[in-house]
Design a protein around this motif. Structure first.
Motif, PDB file in Angstrom:
ATOM      1  N   TYR A   1       1.505  13.546  -1.759  1.00  0.00           N
ATOM      2  CA  TYR A   1       0.195  13.831  -2.325  1.00  0.00           C
ATOM      3  C   TYR A   1      -0.454  15.033  -1.640  1.00  0.00           C
ATOM      4  O   TYR A   1      -0.858  15.992  -2.304  1.00  0.00           O
ATOM      5  CB  TYR A   1      -0.709  12.599  -2.216  1.00  0.00           C
ATOM      6  N   PHE A   2      -0.541  14.994  -0.315  1.00  0.00           N
ATOM      7  CA  PHE A   2      -1.239  16.074   0.391  1.00  0.00           C
ATOM      8  C   PHE A   2      -0.381  17.335   0.539  1.00  0.00           C
ATOM      9  O   PHE A   2      -0.907  18.446   0.514  1.00  0.00           O
ATOM     10  CB  PHE A   2      -1.750  15.591   1.758  1.00  0.00           C
TER      11      PHE A   2
ATOM     12  N   ARG B   1       0.859  -1.182   0.000  1.00  0.00           N
ATOM     13  CA  ARG B   1       0.000   0.000   0.000  1.00  0.00           C
ATOM     14  C   ARG B   1       0.894   1.231   0.000  1.00  0.00           C
ATOM     15  O   ARG B   1       2.073   1.153   0.287  1.00  0.00           O
ATOM     16  CB  ARG B   1      -0.904  -0.028   1.224  1.00  0.00           C
ATOM     17  N   ARG B   2       0.293   2.362  -0.282  1.00  0.00           N
ATOM     18  CA  ARG B   2       1.118   3.563  -0.384  1.00  0.00           C
ATOM     19  C   ARG B   2       1.762   3.884   0.968  1.00  0.00           C
ATOM     20  O   ARG B   2       1.188   3.651   2.029  1.00  0.00           O
ATOM     21  CB  ARG B   2       0.345   4.726  -0.941  1.00  0.00           C
ATOM     22  N   SER B   3       2.933   4.441   0.873  1.00  0.00           N
ATOM     23  CA  SER B   3       3.729   4.720   2.060  1.00  0.00           C
ATOM     24  C   SER B   3       3.388   6.100   2.640  1.00  0.00           C
ATOM     25  O   SER B   3       2.714   6.909   2.005  1.00  0.00           O
ATOM     26  CB  SER B   3       5.214   4.668   1.706  1.00  0.00           C
ATOM     27  N   ILE B   4       3.891   6.347   3.826  1.00  0.00           N
ATOM     28  CA  ILE B   4       3.714   7.660   4.461  1.00  0.00           C
ATOM     29  C   ILE B   4       4.361   8.751   3.605  1.00  0.00           C
ATOM     30  O   ILE B   4       3.737   9.796   3.385  1.00  0.00           O
ATOM     31  CB  ILE B   4       4.245   7.642   5.903  1.00  0.00           C
TER      32      ILE B   4
ATOM     33  N   THR C   1       0.282   0.591  -4.676  1.00  0.00           N
ATOM     34  CA  THR C   1       1.326   1.589  -4.900  1.00  0.00           C
ATOM     35  C   THR C   1       1.392   2.013  -6.364  1.00  0.00           C
ATOM     36  O   THR C   1       1.430   3.200  -6.667  1.00  0.00           O
ATOM     37  CB  THR C   1       2.704   1.053  -4.448  1.00  0.00           C
ATOM     38  N   ILE C   2       1.398   1.066  -7.272  1.00  0.00           N
ATOM     39  CA  ILE C   2       1.502   1.397  -8.699  1.00  0.00           C
ATOM     40  C   ILE C   2       0.251   2.138  -9.169  1.00  0.00           C
ATOM     41  O   ILE C   2       0.331   3.079  -9.956  1.00  0.00           O
ATOM     42  CB  ILE C   2       1.776   0.139  -9.571  1.00  0.00           C
ATOM     43  N   GLU C   3      -0.914   1.742  -8.668  1.00  0.00           N
ATOM     44  CA  GLU C   3      -2.156   2.428  -9.034  1.00  0.00           C
ATOM     45  C   GLU C   3      -2.164   3.853  -8.485  1.00  0.00           C
ATOM     46  O   GLU C   3      -2.637   4.773  -9.153  1.00  0.00           O
ATOM     47  CB  GLU C   3      -3.365   1.665  -8.486  1.00  0.00           C
ATOM     48  N   PHE C   4      -1.620   4.027  -7.277  1.00  0.00           N
ATOM     49  CA  PHE C   4      -1.568   5.362  -6.697  1.00  0.00           C
ATOM     50  C   PHE C   4      -0.629   6.257  -7.506  1.00  0.00           C
ATOM     51  O   PHE C   4      -0.924   7.426  -7.743  1.00  0.00           O
ATOM     52  CB  PHE C   4      -1.141   5.307  -5.225  1.00  0.00           C
ATOM     53  N   GLU C   5       0.494   5.701  -7.970  1.00  0.00           N
ATOM     54  CA  GLU C   5       1.410   6.496  -8.799  1.00  0.00           C
ATOM     55  C   GLU C   5       0.740   6.868 -10.123  1.00  0.00           C
ATOM     56  O   GLU C   5       0.920   7.979 -10.622  1.00  0.00           O
ATOM     57  CB  GLU C   5       2.723   5.750  -9.047  1.00  0.00           C
TER      58      GLU C   5
END
Length: 141
Positions: A50-51, A41-44, A108-112
């Motif tokens: 992102y934010f 999952r996406r990391s901190i 992770t790849i989808e978030f990127e």
């Protein structure tokens, strides 16, 4: 209960004793076991980028270009509606409706891929390039 393991030659190779101990707790009871592929999952740091970068730049662009002050949550919802959605047909009109999806479940790849869509949208809307993660930007004080 979530216990991670690894499969090799068709057998569990990690945490087998832990898995068996947990199963013994349910002696005589009906249980349901779900097996799914574990993914990163996406990391901190990805979340901070992102934010702290993408959302903040978008908020600034919305203020500078449209004169509106949006919260981080409003900006996040806007980006989801343009970059992370599914289309559903309106049965009455045939029109496709975009339904924003959560980013929390993205691998992770989808978030990127989502981040790349957000960066591309900023370029398409405002001709602004959002810096990639871990790149130095120039500050003028």
């Amino acid at each position: 209960m979530t216990i991670n393991s690894r499969v090799e030659s068709g057998k569990l190779k990690q945490n087998l004793a832990k898995i068996n101990a947990e199963i013994r707790k349910y002696e005589g009871k009906r249980i349901e076991i779900t097996i799914k592929l574990k993914y990163k999952r996406r990391s901190i740091p990805e979340n901070r980028y992102y934010f702290g970068v993408v959302i903040q730049i978008w908020k600034d662009l919305i203020y500078d270009e449209w004169g509106e002050t949006w919260s981080g949550e409003q900006t996040h919802e806007f980006l989801k509606s343009h970059c992370n959605f599914k289309e559903m047909p309106n049965k009455a009109t045939g029109e496709l409706i975009k339904i924003p999806l959560s980013t929390a479940d993205l691998k992770t790849i989808e978030f990127e891929e989502y981040l790349e869509k957000c960066r591309r949208l900023a370029y398409d809307f405002f001709n602004v390039q959002i810096p990639l993660p871990n790149t130095q930007t120039e500050f003028n004080f």
